[in-house]
Write an enzyme that holds these catalytic residues in place. Structure first.
Site, PDB file in Angstrom:
ATOM      1  N   ASP A  62       0.713  -1.177  -0.073  1.00 46.83           N
ATOM      2  CA  ASP A  62      -0.180  -0.098   0.087  1.00 46.83           C
ATOM      3  C   ASP A  62       0.848   1.337  -0.044  1.00 46.83           C
ATOM      4  O   ASP A  62       2.223   1.247   0.073  1.00 46.83           O
ATOM      5  CB  ASP A  62      -0.947  -0.095   1.204  1.00 46.83           C
ATOM      6  N   ASN A  96      -7.966  -2.458  13.990  1.00 47.31           N
ATOM      7  CA  ASN A  96      -9.282  -2.923  13.470  1.00 47.31           C
ATOM      8  C   ASN A  96      -9.407  -4.096  12.661  1.00 47.31           C
ATOM      9  O   ASN A  96     -10.434  -4.355  11.965  1.00 47.31           O
ATOM     10  CB  ASN A  96     -10.287  -1.572  12.901  1.00 47.31           C
TER      11      ASN A  96
END
Ligand code: GLP
Length: 243
Positions: free
Chosen positions: A67, A136
């Site tokens: 990313d 998360n």
């Protein structure tokens, strides 16, 4: 899934580097999928040490990073391009032409993401994908969602991710709001996956991701369906999983 529980961050970093080194030794022209964040820093340090000792040769290795923040230039010290050069590429004999990272300066998200998928395909796919784990449950920047995103895409970062990553920036306002990330499909196509995780603050998400239901609300949970996953963690991160 294979779990290696190590006593601390140093030990887990050594273990992860040994697994990556084994991959490079077995297939010198392998394609490594690489990750950023604080978790793999020790792994990269150990890989650099192995290179310096003459135990590893990166001359034929190819890489594709997971990313990149959208909007950061390569010379920005928070870009993942900068991170990879600081932590690994500048210290080993890898050919810079063999390293690939989504280009955060490209405005046209669709074109850049499609191009990145083509790059990975042209490499013949990823042999070993290194991953960290967000609080998360995100992997790469695949945030919790109602479905698993397939291909490389542009993502709006969640508040919790901006909050977690602001420690690296002057303030939360400086954290980019978007990023380009390999999709879950891209990650799942890697032949092998190696996830590194450390610290008590990751104990809950480790238990949810790998011992809870597979759901796009916890993106890393999809790894339960991958045939070759190794999770390397320290005792703190593994403190809430069944032993
Ligand atoms: C970041 C990165 C992820 C990384 C994760 C965890 O936002 N995009 O690739 O795995 O968050 O980071 P850390 O290892 O610093 O906890």
């Amino acid at each position: 899934m294979r779990f290696y529980e190590e006593k601390d961050y140093d030990a887990l970093s050594q273990r992860a580097a040994n697994i990556i080194a084994a991959q490079i030794i077995l297939k010198p022209d392998c394609v490594l999928g690489l990750a950023t964040g604080s978790s793999p820093v020790g792994t990269y340090k150990n890989l650099v040490a192995k290179y310096e000792n003459g135990d590893l040769d990166f001359s034929q290795v190819k890489t594709a990073n997971l990313d990149e923040y959208k909007g950061l230039t390569r010379d920005n010290d928070q870009s993942y391009y900068y991170f990879m050069h600081q932590n690994l590429f500048d210290h080993v004999n890898i050919d810079p032409a063999n390293t690939n990272i989504p280009d955060g300066t490209k405005d046209d998200s669709e074109a850049e993401c499609a191009h990145y998928e083509d790059v990975i395909a042209s490499l013949g796919g990823v042999d070993l994908q290194l991953l960290g784990l967000g609080h998360n449950g995100h992997i790469g920047f695949n945030e919790p969602a109602s479905e698993f995103p397939q291909a490389t895409h542009c993502v709006d970062l969640q508040e919790s991710t901006i909050e977690a990553n602001k420690r690296f920036f002057a303030s939360a306002d400086d954290v980019p709001r978007q990023a380009y990330t390999m999709g879950i499909g891209t990650i799942m196509r890697a032949k092998k996956i190696l996830l590194v995780v450390s610290g008590q603050d990751k104990a809950d998400i480790v238990a949810r991701a790998f011992f809870g239901p597979v759901t796009p609300e916890v993106p890393a949970s999809i790894l339960q369906f991958h045939p070759d996953v190794t999770i390397v963690g320290d005792q703190a991160a593994f403190s809430k999983i069944p032993h």
